[in-house]
Motif scaffolding. Structure first.
Motif, PDB file in Angstrom:
ATOM      1  N   SER A  17       0.823  -1.198   0.000  1.00  0.00           N
ATOM      2  CA  SER A  17       0.000   0.000   0.000  1.00  0.00           C
ATOM      3  C   SER A  17       0.863   1.256   0.000  1.00  0.00           C
ATOM      4  CB  SER A  17      -0.900   0.030   1.245  1.00  0.00           C
ATOM      5  OG  SER A  17      -1.770  -1.074   1.284  1.00  0.00           O
ATOM      6  N   ARG A  19       0.051   5.806   0.218  1.00  0.00           N
ATOM      7  CA  ARG A  19      -0.931   6.879   0.279  1.00  0.00           C
ATOM      8  C   ARG A  19      -0.327   8.135  -0.342  1.00  0.00           C
ATOM      9  NH1 ARG A  19      -3.889  10.025   5.281  1.00  0.00           N
ATOM     10  NH2 ARG A  19      -1.831  10.992   5.425  1.00  0.00           N
ATOM     11  N   SER A  21      -0.756  12.195  -1.351  1.00  0.00           N
ATOM     12  CA  SER A  21      -1.414  13.410  -0.878  1.00  0.00           C
ATOM     13  C   SER A  21      -1.300  14.496  -1.937  1.00  0.00           C
ATOM     14  CB  SER A  21      -0.763  13.914   0.419  1.00  0.00           C
ATOM     15  OG  SER A  21      -0.854  12.959   1.444  1.00  0.00           O
ATOM     16  N   PHE A  68      -8.407   1.253  -4.511  1.00  0.00           N
ATOM     17  CA  PHE A  68      -8.003   2.618  -4.168  1.00  0.00           C
ATOM     18  C   PHE A  68      -9.173   3.345  -3.516  1.00  0.00           C
ATOM     19  CE2 PHE A  68      -4.546   3.333  -7.673  1.00  0.00           C
ATOM     20  CZ  PHE A  68      -3.929   2.148  -7.294  1.00  0.00           C
ATOM     21  N   THR A  69      -8.844   4.240  -2.581  1.00  0.00           N
ATOM     22  CA  THR A  69      -9.858   5.058  -1.919  1.00  0.00           C
ATOM     23  C   THR A  69      -9.396   6.507  -1.898  1.00  0.00           C
ATOM     24  OG1 THR A  69     -10.469   3.209  -0.467  1.00  0.00           O
ATOM     25  CG2 THR A  69     -11.210   5.405   0.171  1.00  0.00           C
ATOM     26  N   SER A  71     -10.116  10.476  -0.675  1.00  0.00           N
ATOM     27  CA  SER A  71     -10.789  11.216   0.388  1.00  0.00           C
ATOM     28  C   SER A  71     -10.243  12.634   0.422  1.00  0.00           C
ATOM     29  CB  SER A  71     -10.572  10.531   1.746  1.00  0.00           C
ATOM     30  OG  SER A  71      -9.190  10.471   2.063  1.00  0.00           O
ATOM     31  N   PHE A  80      -6.427  12.902  -0.509  1.00  0.00           N
ATOM     32  CA  PHE A  80      -5.610  11.713  -0.282  1.00  0.00           C
ATOM     33  C   PHE A  80      -6.053  10.582  -1.208  1.00  0.00           C
ATOM     34  CE2 PHE A  80      -3.703  13.500   3.424  1.00  0.00           C
ATOM     35  CZ  PHE A  80      -4.694  14.255   4.032  1.00  0.00           C
ATOM     36  N   LEU A  82      -5.522   6.579  -1.074  1.00  0.00           N
ATOM     37  CA  LEU A  82      -4.998   5.377  -0.439  1.00  0.00           C
ATOM     38  C   LEU A  82      -5.040   4.251  -1.449  1.00  0.00           C
ATOM     39  CD1 LEU A  82      -3.999   3.804   2.026  1.00  0.00           C
ATOM     40  CD2 LEU A  82      -6.402   3.421   2.643  1.00  0.00           C
ATOM     41  N   ASN A  84      -4.318   0.423  -2.089  1.00  0.00           N
ATOM     42  CA  ASN A  84      -4.099  -0.901  -1.510  1.00  0.00           C
ATOM     43  C   ASN A  84      -3.983  -1.952  -2.608  1.00  0.00           C
ATOM     44  OD1 ASN A  84      -4.272  -0.016   1.206  1.00  0.00           O
ATOM     45  ND2 ASN A  84      -6.513  -0.127   1.137  1.00  0.00           N
TER      46      ASN A  84
END
Length: 123
Positions: A17, A19, A21, A68-69, A71, A80, A82, A84
């Protein structure tokens, strides 16, 4: 001056994973969707994911759905991503981008680009 500052790329093994930004400044944030495109060597730039800064609605391209997420933190004007269950085919330079509300989130309609951040997934 509009600035989109991307960070968080790196090298990770498949299945891992990361993340990303994207810190934005100089925009009226509720007037934009902010998200990510990526470009692998020898390939066209493609969409990854986007989020409305106003209402938080999200969109994912099929290649990343379920992994993927995206936010946002409105107080910090930051988005962001994220990522995975990363796959070697996710290897690319990832670009943060802002598109004015009401337009499609696609390369030709991007109003502002950030500098890319490299994501490399080893097999």
């Amino acid at each position: 001056e509009v600035q989109l500052q991307a960070s968080g790329g790196g090298l990770v093994q498949a299945g891992g994973s990361l993340r990303l930004s994207c810190a934005a400044s100089g925009l009226t944030f509720d007037d934009y969707a902010i998200g990510w495109f990526r470009q692998a060597p020898g390939k066209e730039r493609e969409g990854v994911s986007a989020i409305s800064m106003k209402d938080g609605s999200t969109y994912y391209w099929d290649s990343v759905k379920g992994r993927f997420t995206i936010s946002r933190d409105k107080a910090k004007n930051t988005v962001f991503l994220l990522m995975n269950s990363l796959l070697p085919e996710d290897t690319a330079v990832y670009y943060c981008a802002a598109v004015a509300s009401g337009k499609y989130f696609r390369v030709d309609d991007v109003d502002y680009w950030g500098k890319g951040t490299q994501v490399t997934v080893s097999s």
